[in-house]
Enzyme design. Structure first.
Site, PDB file in Angstrom:
ATOM      1  N   GLY A   1       0.842  -1.196   0.000  1.00 56.95           N
ATOM      2  CA  GLY A   1       0.000   0.000   0.000  1.00 56.95           C
ATOM      3  C   GLY A   1       0.873   1.239   0.000  1.00 56.95           C
ATOM      4  O   GLY A   1       2.022   1.207  -0.448  1.00 56.95           O
TER       5      GLY A   1
ATOM      6  N   GLU B   1       5.624  -3.327   0.861  1.00 63.94           N
ATOM      7  CA  GLU B   1       5.698  -3.068  -0.586  1.00 63.94           C
ATOM      8  C   GLU B   1       4.953  -1.759  -0.807  1.00 63.94           C
ATOM      9  O   GLU B   1       3.723  -1.733  -0.796  1.00 63.94           O
ATOM     10  CB  GLU B   1       5.023  -4.213  -1.358  1.00 63.94           C
ATOM     11  CG  GLU B   1       5.684  -5.565  -1.195  1.00 63.94           C
ATOM     12  CD  GLU B   1       7.037  -5.641  -1.878  1.00 63.94           C
ATOM     13  OE1 GLU B   1       7.295  -4.835  -2.788  1.00 63.94           O
ATOM     14  OE2 GLU B   1       7.845  -6.495  -1.485  1.00 63.94           O
ATOM     15  N   LEU B   2       5.707  -0.687  -1.001  1.00 70.18           N
ATOM     16  CA  LEU B   2       5.081   0.641  -0.972  1.00 70.18           C
ATOM     17  C   LEU B   2       5.174   1.336  -2.333  1.00 70.18           C
ATOM     18  O   LEU B   2       5.329   0.696  -3.350  1.00 70.18           O
ATOM     19  CB  LEU B   2       5.718   1.463   0.155  1.00 70.18           C
ATOM     20  CG  LEU B   2       5.771   0.731   1.519  1.00 70.18           C
ATOM     21  CD1 LEU B   2       6.517   1.547   2.553  1.00 70.18           C
ATOM     22  CD2 LEU B   2       4.370   0.386   2.013  1.00 70.18           C
TER      23      LEU B   2
ATOM     24  N   CYS C   1       2.375   0.784  -8.614  1.00 65.53           N
ATOM     25  CA  CYS C   1       3.468   1.340  -7.814  1.00 65.53           C
ATOM     26  C   CYS C   1       4.707   1.581  -8.666  1.00 65.53           C
ATOM     27  O   CYS C   1       5.563   2.369  -8.296  1.00 65.53           O
ATOM     28  CB  CYS C   1       3.779   0.393  -6.673  1.00 65.53           C
ATOM     29  SG  CYS C   1       3.799  -1.293  -7.226  1.00 65.53           S
TER      30      CYS C   1
ATOM     31  N   GLU D   1       4.552  10.539  -5.268  1.00 65.41           N
ATOM     32  CA  GLU D   1       3.948   9.496  -6.099  1.00 65.41           C
ATOM     33  C   GLU D   1       2.582  10.005  -6.581  1.00 65.41           C
ATOM     34  O   GLU D   1       1.684  10.236  -5.771  1.00 65.41           O
ATOM     35  CB  GLU D   1       3.742   8.219  -5.268  1.00 65.41           C
ATOM     36  CG  GLU D   1       3.036   7.138  -6.056  1.00 65.41           C
ATOM     37  CD  GLU D   1       2.737   5.892  -5.223  1.00 65.41           C
ATOM     38  OE1 GLU D   1       2.266   6.017  -4.091  1.00 65.41           O
ATOM     39  OE2 GLU D   1       2.992   4.794  -5.751  1.00 65.41           O
TER      40      GLU D   1
HETATM   41  P1  NAP Z   1      -3.380   2.447   1.133  1.00 64.32           P
HETATM   42  O1  NAP Z   1      -4.378   3.522   1.261  1.00 64.32           O
HETATM   43  O2  NAP Z   1      -2.113   2.572   1.899  1.00 64.32           O
HETATM   44  O3  NAP Z   1      -4.133   1.102   1.536  1.00 64.32           O
HETATM   45  C1  NAP Z   1      -3.512  -0.158   1.448  1.00 64.32           C
HETATM   46  C2  NAP Z   1      -4.223  -1.102   2.396  1.00 64.32           C
HETATM   47  O4  NAP Z   1      -3.963  -0.692   3.748  1.00 64.32           O
HETATM   48  C3  NAP Z   1      -5.753  -1.090   2.251  1.00 64.32           C
HETATM   49  O5  NAP Z   1      -6.249  -2.387   2.481  1.00 64.32           O
HETATM   50  C4  NAP Z   1      -6.160  -0.141   3.369  1.00 64.32           C
HETATM   51  O6  NAP Z   1      -7.480  -0.309   3.796  1.00 64.32           O
HETATM   52  C5  NAP Z   1      -5.180  -0.572   4.455  1.00 64.32           C
HETATM   53  N1  NAP Z   1      -5.025   0.372   5.561  1.00 64.32           N
HETATM   54  C6  NAP Z   1      -5.119   1.720   5.518  1.00 64.32           C
HETATM   55  N2  NAP Z   1      -4.882   2.224   6.768  1.00 64.32           N
HETATM   56  C7  NAP Z   1      -4.630   1.166   7.585  1.00 64.32           C
HETATM   57  C8  NAP Z   1      -4.328   1.016   8.960  1.00 64.32           C
HETATM   58  N3  NAP Z   1      -4.208   2.061   9.776  1.00 64.32           N
HETATM   59  N4  NAP Z   1      -4.156  -0.228   9.461  1.00 64.32           N
HETATM   60  C9  NAP Z   1      -4.241  -1.319   8.665  1.00 64.32           C
HETATM   61  N5  NAP Z   1      -4.534  -1.237   7.347  1.00 64.32           N
HETATM   62  C10 NAP Z   1      -4.724  -0.009   6.812  1.00 64.32           C
HETATM   63  O7  NAP Z   1      -2.995   2.191  -0.393  1.00 64.32           O
HETATM   64  P2  NAP Z   1      -3.966   2.070  -1.653  1.00 64.32           P
HETATM   65  O8  NAP Z   1      -4.457   3.433  -1.997  1.00 64.32           O
HETATM   66  O9  NAP Z   1      -4.945   0.957  -1.486  1.00 64.32           O
HETATM   67  O10 NAP Z   1      -2.917   1.573  -2.741  1.00 64.32           O
HETATM   68  C11 NAP Z   1      -2.091   2.427  -3.426  1.00 64.32           C
HETATM   69  C12 NAP Z   1      -0.686   2.414  -2.850  1.00 64.32           C
HETATM   70  O11 NAP Z   1      -0.175   1.092  -2.845  1.00 64.32           O
HETATM   71  C13 NAP Z   1       0.272   3.229  -3.704  1.00 64.32           C
HETATM   72  O12 NAP Z   1       1.110   3.976  -2.868  1.00 64.32           O
HETATM   73  C14 NAP Z   1       1.056   2.163  -4.444  1.00 64.32           C
HETATM   74  O13 NAP Z   1       2.312   2.573  -4.892  1.00 64.32           O
HETATM   75  C15 NAP Z   1       1.135   1.096  -3.416  1.00 64.32           C
HETATM   76  N6  NAP Z   1       1.415  -0.201  -4.032  1.00 64.32           N
HETATM   77  C16 NAP Z   1       2.637  -0.785  -3.867  1.00 64.32           C
HETATM   78  C17 NAP Z   1       2.923  -1.995  -4.498  1.00 64.32           C
HETATM   79  C18 NAP Z   1       4.253  -2.681  -4.339  1.00 64.32           C
HETATM   80  O14 NAP Z   1       4.314  -3.891  -4.565  1.00 64.32           O
HETATM   81  N7  NAP Z   1       5.312  -2.006  -3.971  1.00 64.32           N
HETATM   82  C19 NAP Z   1       1.967  -2.607  -5.287  1.00 64.32           C
HETATM   83  C20 NAP Z   1       0.736  -1.973  -5.435  1.00 64.32           C
HETATM   84  C21 NAP Z   1       0.472  -0.778  -4.793  1.00 64.32           C
HETATM   85  P3  NAP Z   1      -8.669   0.643   3.269  1.00 64.32           P
HETATM   86  O15 NAP Z   1      -8.803   0.393   1.813  1.00 64.32           O
HETATM   87  O16 NAP Z   1      -9.816   0.170   4.070  1.00 64.32           O
HETATM   88  O17 NAP Z   1      -8.228   2.057   3.580  1.00 64.32           O
END
Ligand code: NAP
Length: 461
Positions: free
Chosen positions: A215, A235-236, A269, A363
């Site tokens: 995330g 994995e960010l 990402c 990003e």
């Molecule tokens: P996000 O907002 O950080 O959410 C990721 C996951 O974390 C979701 O399931 C979210 O739940 C959960 N979450 C949020 N706050 C939390 C907390 N306090 N405690 C536990 N879980 C929590 O990211 P996103 O918008 O879904 O995804 C986009 C991001 O992911 C981008 O930054 C992207 O670069 C990154 N990403 C990285 C990779 C890699 O492999 N490096 C691959 C894909 C994506 P909710 O949906 O309920 O908020």
């Protein structure tokens, strides 16, 4: 999100109902965690032939259900059908790779007779699963990124408790059905469609000693800081760059850069965000990317001809548009795109952006990339490295010396040659440095993250 209530998942494209989920009650969350802990006693001893049979059966079901899964991805994530099909195929490849890696996941015999006192001694080094894995997944690849956590966990015999992104729980639930049908115990894989805030309790729960998070960087690093004694993989995000050198096939590089920037509306990402192009080919490259961007038909993700669907929400599209406008106010020029209709952002190419502009240094996670010239490879590499992120980068060149220089000097988890930084094979080690994370995915590498080594030291009597 009220625990125990039903929640409707709506398409980011037109608000149509994509499906419904029941938000688990506190009691259901507790029994998922307790069940994972108990069943670990069984899964940790599950023989290799059973684990690999399960992994391969899931891979086959993913392929058999490819069309359904692509439709679910189009509905819950607004992913165009052709990319949804690719994601289902990639998820199958991830399960196959985990089965192959499980077969190669062998211990090592060590000679421990290193001094007169230890004559006759030898050791056996093996890795054992640490315990149930808490998998937290993002919205952008809801199927394959789930596969990247569940498949290696099955490969090492570890149960999984998954918290999917709130917008995209449906594919994970479908995958769970396939995993259970293949024979993995029911308590060994739960999918809990909870809010992030509630899921934080799971992160702190000592019964889930491994946290595998994909995330955004601020959420990931904060969660890691809450549990310094746990095994936490992150994995960010990133703001991936490509260097296009003058000796490259410029037409091919332009096509691959456009694809790497706009696939899934730039919400990957490793989406290309910054193209650095040698000054000798800069004008030609600019013209080519603008031409190629025009072919990216935007619209309904369920339409077979759509290449670029909406972003995950209108707020996200508005944020990206604001950053683009801010760059233009700061002196950048818009080469293409920028218009917005709800969550649909017409793909953007900018030039003349400063390294400090948000479109460059943050990003953007949108169909937006910048194109800027450089005169020496060293200068281009310095600009690539002038980022707090370091997931993947690319270099387009035919010259082995430059490839070597890029590999040596670029500060990322991976360097791609002659393709965009968005390229990834699911079996390869994948992950970042700097703010982009810690640990590696790719089944064989995630299996290391989910296990701990143990040594058996033997003295022959
Ligand atoms: P996000 O907002 O950080 O959410 C990721 C996951 O974390 C979701 O399931 C979210 O739940 C959960 N979450 C949020 N706050 C939390 C907390 N306090 N405690 C536990 N879980 C929590 O990211 P996103 O918008 O879904 O995804 C986009 C991001 O992911 C981008 O930054 C992207 O670069 C990154 N990403 C990285 C990779 C890699 O492999 N490096 C691959 C894909 C994506 P909710 O949906 O309920 O908020």
């Amino acid at each position: 999100m009220t625990m125990g209530s039903e929640r409707v998942i709506r398409s980011p494209y037109d608000g149509r109902e994509a499906g419904r989920v029941t938000v688990p009650s506190a009691g259901e969350v507790e029994s998922a965690v307790a069940g994972a802990r108990t069943v670990f006693g069984t899964t940790r001893r599950m023989p290799l032939y059973q684990r690999t049979r399960i992994l391969r059966a899931v891979a086959e079901s993913l392929l058999a259900r490819r069309e359904d899964l692509a439709r679910t991805l189009a509905d819950e994530a607004a992913k165009p059908l052709r990319f949804g099909r690719i994601e289902a195929e990639r998820a199958a490849a991830t399960f196959h790779a985990a089965a192959a890696a499980a077969e190669m996941f062998e211990g090592r015999v060590l000679s421990l007779d290193v001094n007169p006192d230890s004559a006759g001694r030898w050791g056996l080094l093996r890795r054992f699963p640490i315990g149930p894995v808490l998998a937290i997944t993002p919205f952008n690849f809801p199927l394959n990124l789930t596969a990247h956590k569940v498949a290696p966990a099955i490969a090492v015999g570890a149960p999984v408790v998954q918290k999917p992104a709130s917008q995209t729980p449906l594919c994970a639930l479908a995958l769970r059905e396939m995993v259970l049908e293949a024979g993995w115990p029911e308590e060994a894989y739960s999918v809990l469609p909870l809010s992030g805030a509630v899921a934080e309790g799971l992160v702190r729960d000592p019964r889930l000693p491994v946290v595998s998070f994909t995330g955004s960087a601020p959420v990931g690093w904060r969660l890691k800081s809450l549990v310094p004694r746990k095994r936490v993989g992150l994995e960010l995000g990133g703001n991936a760059a490509a260097i296009v050198h003058e000796d490259a096939d410029i037409e091919d590089a332009a096509a691959r850069c456009v694809g790497g920037a706009f696939a899934f509306a730039g919400q990957s990402c490793i989406s290309l965000q910054r193209a650095l192009v040698h000054e000798a080919v800069f004008d030609r490259f600019q013209k080519l990317v603008v031409q190629k961007a025009a072919a990216w038909k935007t619209g309904d993700p369920r339409d077979e001809t759509t290449l670029l669907g909406p972003m995950i929400s209108e707020e996200d599209a508005m944020r990206a548009q604001e950053w683009v406008n801010e760059a233009v106010s700061g002196g950048a020029s818009l080469l293409s795109g920028g218009g917005r209709q709800g969550a649909l952002l017409a793909p953007v190419i900018l030039t003349g952006t400063e390294p400090g502009a948000r479109v460059e240094c943050e990003e953007i996670f949108a169909p937006v990339f910048t194109v800027n010239p450089y005169s020496s490879l060293a200068e281009a590499i310095e600009r690539v490295n002038g980022s707090r992120y370091g997931l993947q980068a690319a270099v387009f060149t035919r010259d082995l010396g430059r490839i070597h220089e890029a590999f040596e000097s670029i500060e990322t988890g991976g360097v791609v040659v002659n393709d965009s930084p968005a390229w990834r094979a699911d079996k390869m080690p994948y992950g970042g440095v700097k703010d982009s994370g810690t640990g590696r995915e790719g089944p064989a590498f995630a299996m290391e993250e989910f296990t701990e080594m143990k040594i058996l030291s033997v003295r022959l009597p």
